[in-house]
Write a protein that holds these residues in place. Structure first.
Motif, PDB file in Angstrom:
ATOM      1  N   ARG A 146       3.508  60.243   3.890  1.00  0.00           N
ATOM      2  CA  ARG A 146       2.761  61.673   3.433  1.00  0.00           C
ATOM      3  C   ARG A 146       2.710  62.917   4.105  1.00  0.00           C
ATOM      4  N   GLY A 147       2.386  62.413   5.455  1.00  0.00           N
ATOM      5  CA  GLY A 147       1.314  63.551   6.973  1.00  0.00           C
ATOM      6  C   GLY A 147       2.983  64.234   7.093  1.00  0.00           C
ATOM      7  N   GLU A 148       3.940  63.729   6.843  1.00  0.00           N
ATOM      8  CA  GLU A 148       5.544  64.624   7.226  1.00  0.00           C
ATOM      9  C   GLU A 148       5.395  66.002   6.162  1.00  0.00           C
ATOM     10  N   VAL A 149       5.556  65.572   4.664  1.00  0.00           N
ATOM     11  CA  VAL A 149       5.427  66.865   3.884  1.00  0.00           C
ATOM     12  C   VAL A 149       5.245  67.775   3.898  1.00  0.00           C
ATOM     13  N   GLY A 150       4.166  68.291   4.371  1.00  0.00           N
ATOM     14  CA  GLY A 150       3.709  69.250   4.520  1.00  0.00           C
ATOM     15  C   GLY A 150       4.058  70.324   5.760  1.00  0.00           C
ATOM     16  N   HIS A 151       5.251  69.705   6.802  1.00  0.00           N
ATOM     17  CA  HIS A 151       5.899  70.141   7.869  1.00  0.00           C
ATOM     18  C   HIS A 151       7.159  70.004   7.034  1.00  0.00           C
ATOM     19  N   ARG A 152       7.615  70.160   5.672  1.00  0.00           N
ATOM     20  CA  ARG A 152       8.787  70.302   5.413  1.00  0.00           C
ATOM     21  C   ARG A 152       9.690  69.339   5.404  1.00  0.00           C
ATOM     22  N   ASN A 153       9.231  67.954   5.912  1.00  0.00           N
ATOM     23  CA  ASN A 153      10.127  66.936   6.358  1.00  0.00           C
ATOM     24  C   ASN A 153       9.743  65.648   5.443  1.00  0.00           C
ATOM     25  N   GLY A 154       9.917  65.904   4.409  1.00  0.00           N
ATOM     26  CA  GLY A 154       9.778  64.618   2.402  1.00  0.00           C
ATOM     27  C   GLY A 154      10.603  63.638   2.912  1.00  0.00           C
ATOM     28  N   ALA A 155      10.486  63.114   1.658  1.00  0.00           N
ATOM     29  CA  ALA A 155      11.611  61.473   1.796  1.00  0.00           C
ATOM     30  C   ALA A 155      12.524  62.130   0.608  1.00  0.00           C
ATOM     31  N   TYR A 156      12.457  63.135  -0.168  1.00  0.00           N
ATOM     32  CA  TYR A 156      13.923  64.083  -1.294  1.00  0.00           C
ATOM     33  C   TYR A 156      14.764  64.271  -0.269  1.00  0.00           C
ATOM     34  N   ALA A 157      15.195  64.014   0.787  1.00  0.00           N
ATOM     35  CA  ALA A 157      16.225  64.468   1.564  1.00  0.00           C
ATOM     36  C   ALA A 157      17.329  63.741   2.125  1.00  0.00           C
ATOM     37  N   GLU A 158      18.835  63.170   3.210  1.00  0.00           N
ATOM     38  CA  GLU A 158      19.443  62.193   3.553  1.00  0.00           C
ATOM     39  C   GLU A 158      19.200  61.754   4.766  1.00  0.00           C
ATOM     40  N   LEU A 159      17.791  62.925   5.149  1.00  0.00           N
ATOM     41  CA  LEU A 159      17.434  62.031   6.548  1.00  0.00           C
ATOM     42  C   LEU A 159      15.743  62.938   6.665  1.00  0.00           C
ATOM     43  N   VAL A 160      14.961  62.120   7.020  1.00  0.00           N
ATOM     44  CA  VAL A 160      13.536  62.197   7.053  1.00  0.00           C
ATOM     45  C   VAL A 160      13.154  62.029   8.911  1.00  0.00           C
ATOM     46  N   ALA A 161      12.744  62.586   9.497  1.00  0.00           N
ATOM     47  CA  ALA A 161      12.188  62.757  10.942  1.00  0.00           C
ATOM     48  C   ALA A 161      10.565  61.822  10.617  1.00  0.00           C
ATOM     49  N   ALA A 162       9.884  60.550  11.240  1.00  0.00           N
ATOM     50  CA  ALA A 162       8.856  60.060  11.175  1.00  0.00           C
ATOM     51  C   ALA A 162       8.403  59.739  12.058  1.00  0.00           C
ATOM     52  N   ASP A 163       6.766  58.984  12.191  1.00  0.00           N
ATOM     53  CA  ASP A 163       6.402  58.349  13.814  1.00  0.00           C
ATOM     54  C   ASP A 163       6.250  57.178  13.374  1.00  0.00           C
ATOM     55  N   VAL A 164       6.565  56.483  14.015  1.00  0.00           N
ATOM     56  CA  VAL A 164       7.007  54.965  13.961  1.00  0.00           C
ATOM     57  C   VAL A 164       5.258  54.306  13.331  1.00  0.00           C
ATOM     58  N   ARG A 165       4.406  55.166  13.287  1.00  0.00           N
ATOM     59  CA  ARG A 165       3.398  54.342  12.628  1.00  0.00           C
ATOM     60  C   ARG A 165       3.804  54.418  11.451  1.00  0.00           C
ATOM     61  N   THR A 166       4.162  55.288  10.614  1.00  0.00           N
ATOM     62  CA  THR A 166       4.472  55.324   9.245  1.00  0.00           C
ATOM     63  C   THR A 166       5.260  53.873   8.614  1.00  0.00           C
ATOM     64  N   LEU A 167       5.808  53.926   9.397  1.00  0.00           N
ATOM     65  CA  LEU A 167       6.611  52.283   9.179  1.00  0.00           C
ATOM     66  C   LEU A 167       6.848  51.048   9.586  1.00  0.00           C
ATOM     67  N   VAL A 168       7.587  49.943   8.813  1.00  0.00           N
ATOM     68  CA  VAL A 168       7.512  48.537   8.966  1.00  0.00           C
ATOM     69  C   VAL A 168       9.129  47.924   8.077  1.00  0.00           C
ATOM     70  N   PRO A 169       9.111  46.528   9.599  1.00  0.00           N
ATOM     71  CA  PRO A 169      10.518  46.845   8.824  1.00  0.00           C
ATOM     72  C   PRO A 169      10.889  46.416   6.979  1.00  0.00           C
ATOM     73  N   LYS A 170      11.747  46.977   6.365  1.00  0.00           N
ATOM     74  CA  LYS A 170      12.139  46.243   5.146  1.00  0.00           C
ATOM     75  C   LYS A 170      12.113  44.784   5.020  1.00  0.00           C
ATOM     76  N   PRO A 171      12.166  44.351   3.686  1.00  0.00           N
ATOM     77  CA  PRO A 171      11.942  43.090   3.000  1.00  0.00           C
ATOM     78  C   PRO A 171      13.310  42.703   2.963  1.00  0.00           C
ATOM     79  N   ALA A 172      13.984  42.100   3.585  1.00  0.00           N
ATOM     80  CA  ALA A 172      15.321  41.587   3.517  1.00  0.00           C
ATOM     81  C   ALA A 172      16.294  41.867   2.033  1.00  0.00           C
ATOM     82  N   ALA A 173      15.239  41.171   0.991  1.00  0.00           N
ATOM     83  CA  ALA A 173      16.137  40.722   0.352  1.00  0.00           C
ATOM     84  C   ALA A 173      15.845  41.841  -0.942  1.00  0.00           C
ATOM     85  N   VAL A 174      14.729  42.988  -0.049  1.00  0.00           N
ATOM     86  CA  VAL A 174      14.549  43.690  -1.200  1.00  0.00           C
ATOM     87  C   VAL A 174      15.816  44.456  -2.027  1.00  0.00           C
ATOM     88  N   PRO A 175      16.152  44.974  -2.829  1.00  0.00           N
ATOM     89  CA  PRO A 175      17.219  45.842  -2.599  1.00  0.00           C
ATOM     90  C   PRO A 175      15.882  47.511  -2.518  1.00  0.00           C
TER      91      PRO A 175
END
Length: 302
Positions: free
Chosen positions: A92-121
């Motif tokens: 969320r904090g990235e969107v106001g600075h032009r960098n949201g998720a509707y894209a091929e690439l997104v730059a994100a602070d590590v604090r906004t991310l966690v490992p994806k559950p492996a078995a979840v599509p």
């Protein structure tokens, strides 16, 4: 990279596809190749300008708060992730600075991310961050105990269904309001469905003659005002000015996001996906979200 952008506030028609430079990655950030980006009602509020008083936007805006993808590059101060790691995030904090998720690439602070559950599509994983955080924090706020009864309004929705699953997993009896078309889905989650409409309070009392212990409103639109007195502890993620109701605003708490991911990995939380769209059809996807009839999450897949 290819991205969805808008240059002014408005309806879905302001969304367009653009070629943008690759996002700049901070020292403590990572570059994520987006595999799926889930739509949220908040996306509509930001795009329309309805939330302009609460957050700044710097045009052109790339919308999207929920992402699932693969790390392409990590900054030198981001040892938590390495290229090839699969992640989900609430950016969320990235969107106001032009960098949201509707894209091929997104730059994100590590604090906004966690490992994806492996078995979840991928599409389901993208639907976890915001809805999962909101559901977890709302249920924790109400703190229903095993054996208590919780009423969830809009229990088949993105937040409502996850909140219902969380409560069921804690030994709570859950009643959930929904249209009749979604009653089978709620039963599959261990939820007792209740039909919307006139006489709702009577139908709830028919199932819980002693009343319910807590109520979670994920519907808004005056639902709580139309059904007063159904619970002693009441929270809402959709209306914030109802007397006696505790408002719940989703906050990015990394520990909570890790909990959501762990529960999804264990099969405790499941996200229902209604439909996926390519980036080029983002306007159609947002229009479907605005109409409110999709039986599950709507997700963009670059």
């Amino acid at each position: 990279m290819k991205a969805v952008v808008y240059h002014r506030y408005g309806g879905p028609e302001v969304l367009e596809i653009a070629e943008l430079p690759e996002p700049v990655v901070d020292l403590d950030g990572v570059l994520v190749r987006v595999r799926a980006a889930a739509l949220n009602p908040a996306d509509l509020g930001v795009r329309s300008g309805a939330l302009a008083g609460f957050r700044a936007s710097y045009f052109p805006v790339v919308p999207g708060w929920d992402v699932a993808g693969v790390v392409e590059r990590a900054g030198p101060a981001a040892p938590e992730f390495a290229p090839g790691d699969e992640v989900i995030g609430y950016v969320r904090g990235e969107v106001g600075h032009r960098n949201g998720a509707y894209a091929e690439l997104v730059a994100a602070d590590v604090r906004t991310l966690v490992p994806k559950p492996a078995a979840v599509p991928w599409p389901e994983a993208a639907g976890l961050p915001l809805a999962g955080l909101t559901a977890l924090q709302a249920v924790n706020t109400l703190a229903p105990k095993p054996g208590e009864t919780l009423l969830v309004h809009a229990a088949a929705g993105g937040v409502g269904s996850l909140a219902a699953q969380l409560a069921v997993s804690r030994g709570v009896r859950v009643l959930g309001t929904a249209s009749e078309a979604n009653h089978g889905y709620l039963r599959s989650l261990g939820v007792e469905p209740v039909r919307y409409g006139d006489g709702l309070a009577g139908r709830v009392h028919a199932l819980a003659s002693d009343g319910v212990d807590a109520v979670l409103d994920t519907a808004g639109r005056g639902t709580l005002r139309a059904t007063p007195g159904l619970g002693t502890r009441v929270a809402s993620v959709a209306e914030f000015d109802v007397p006696g109701v505790t408002p719940v605003f989703a906050r990015l708490v990394p520990a909570d996001l890790r909990t959501v991911a762990a529960l999804a990995a264990a099969g405790t939380l499941r996200v229902r996906v209604a439909r996926t769209f390519p980036l080029e059809e983002a306007a159609t996807a947002q229009q479907m979200l605005a109409e409110g009839h999709a039986p599950g999450r709507i997700v963009l897949v670059p």
